[in-house]
Design a protein around this motif. Sequence first.
Motif, short mmCIF file in Angstrom:
data_model
loop_
_atom_site.label_atom_id
_atom_site.label_comp_id
_atom_site.label_asym_id
_atom_site.label_seq_id
_atom_site.Cartn_x
_atom_site.Cartn_y
_atom_site.Cartn_z
N ASP A 86 0.87 -1.18 0.00
CA ASP A 86 0.00 0.00 0.00
C ASP A 86 0.90 1.22 0.00
N LEU A 87 1.06 1.81 -1.18
CA LEU A 87 1.93 2.97 -1.31
C LEU A 87 1.16 4.29 -1.32
N ALA A 88 -0.16 4.23 -1.04
CA ALA A 88 -0.97 5.44 -1.04
C ALA A 88 -0.48 6.41 0.02
N ARG A 89 -0.09 5.90 1.17
CA ARG A 89 0.37 6.77 2.25
C ARG A 89 1.72 7.41 1.92
N ASP A 90 2.40 6.88 0.90
CA ASP A 90 3.70 7.42 0.49
C ASP A 90 3.59 8.32 -0.74
N GLY A 91 2.35 8.69 -1.08
CA GLY A 91 2.16 9.64 -2.17
C GLY A 91 2.02 9.00 -3.54
N PHE A 92 1.62 7.73 -3.60
CA PHE A 92 1.44 7.05 -4.87
C PHE A 92 -0.03 6.68 -5.05
N GLU A 93 -0.41 6.48 -6.31
CA GLU A 93 -1.75 5.99 -6.61
C GLU A 93 -1.63 4.87 -7.63
N VAL A 94 -2.64 4.01 -7.68
CA VAL A 94 -2.61 2.87 -8.58
C VAL A 94 -2.79 3.35 -10.02
N LEU A 95 -1.83 3.00 -10.87
CA LEU A 95 -1.92 3.33 -12.30
C LEU A 95 -2.73 2.28 -13.03
N PHE A 96 -2.42 1.00 -12.80
CA PHE A 96 -3.21 -0.09 -13.38
C PHE A 96 -2.90 -1.38 -12.63
N GLU A 97 -3.76 -2.36 -12.82
CA GLU A 97 -3.57 -3.70 -12.28
C GLU A 97 -3.58 -4.69 -13.43
N ALA A 98 -2.91 -5.80 -13.28
CA ALA A 98 -2.80 -6.79 -14.35
C ALA A 98 -2.60 -8.17 -13.74
#
Length: 252
Positions: A86-98
């Motif tokens: 979970d990188l949301a707390r580090d300033g990232f958002e999900v670009l895509f899943e595969a």
Amino acid sequence: MITATDRHAWVRTAARNNAEWCEAMCHAHGLPGAFGDRAWTSEWRTPPLYPDAVTLAADATAWEVLADIDTRAPGCSVKDSFASMDLARDGFEVLFEAEWLHRPAGLAAPVPPPGIEWARLRTPGELAEWEAVWGGGQGLSGLFRAELLALNTTSVLAGYDTGGRVVAGAVASRSRSGAAVGISNLFASDDDLDGAWAGCLAAVAHWWPGEPVVGYEHGEDLAAAMRQGCVPVGPLRVWLASASEPVADPSV
């Protein structure tokens, strides 16, 4: 019967193979990364569309990954190979899943469509022609550099029609350990993804017989791969620094 243990092992193989391909691309640009036990990372901003890190272990932590990459650089991204971070707390958002893919070594090669001949590229001119069709006008010329052609683990494959024009292609990356051949950047100029997968897989079976195929896809690309015998074995997630502009996914 495919067990959870099988799937986990295949995901680890696919993730390592993909990290080695990302390293090859970065090395061709003069930006070599570093392999650790739990992740491949690049301290330099990687070429367009390529991640700054690829996790190699399901329990890799955000600190272990982010400490070795430049999170401030525009376009910074992380390939979370096990969809476990979970990188949301580090300033990232999900670009895509595969989904990671695995095609067993013993499976018969598919029958490619007639009129298309597959070859391994040898010259910079061939590579430039291939890249122009792969890019489809996205303005990414120069991404695939001639240095790739000298690597014994990487082969750029092209499908030529009877007129000698590139109509399909892919990159085949053989794992350093010989554990698998990875397929990435697969394309078809006429959108015949089934034909491109069939031709590519038949070519891989010819040049690297007896080796399983790995890769990842999503959407219609995933459906086409599955119709040619590839099995989804586990999810992955690509995270993009929130301040970055979204980019297209070429399944690299």
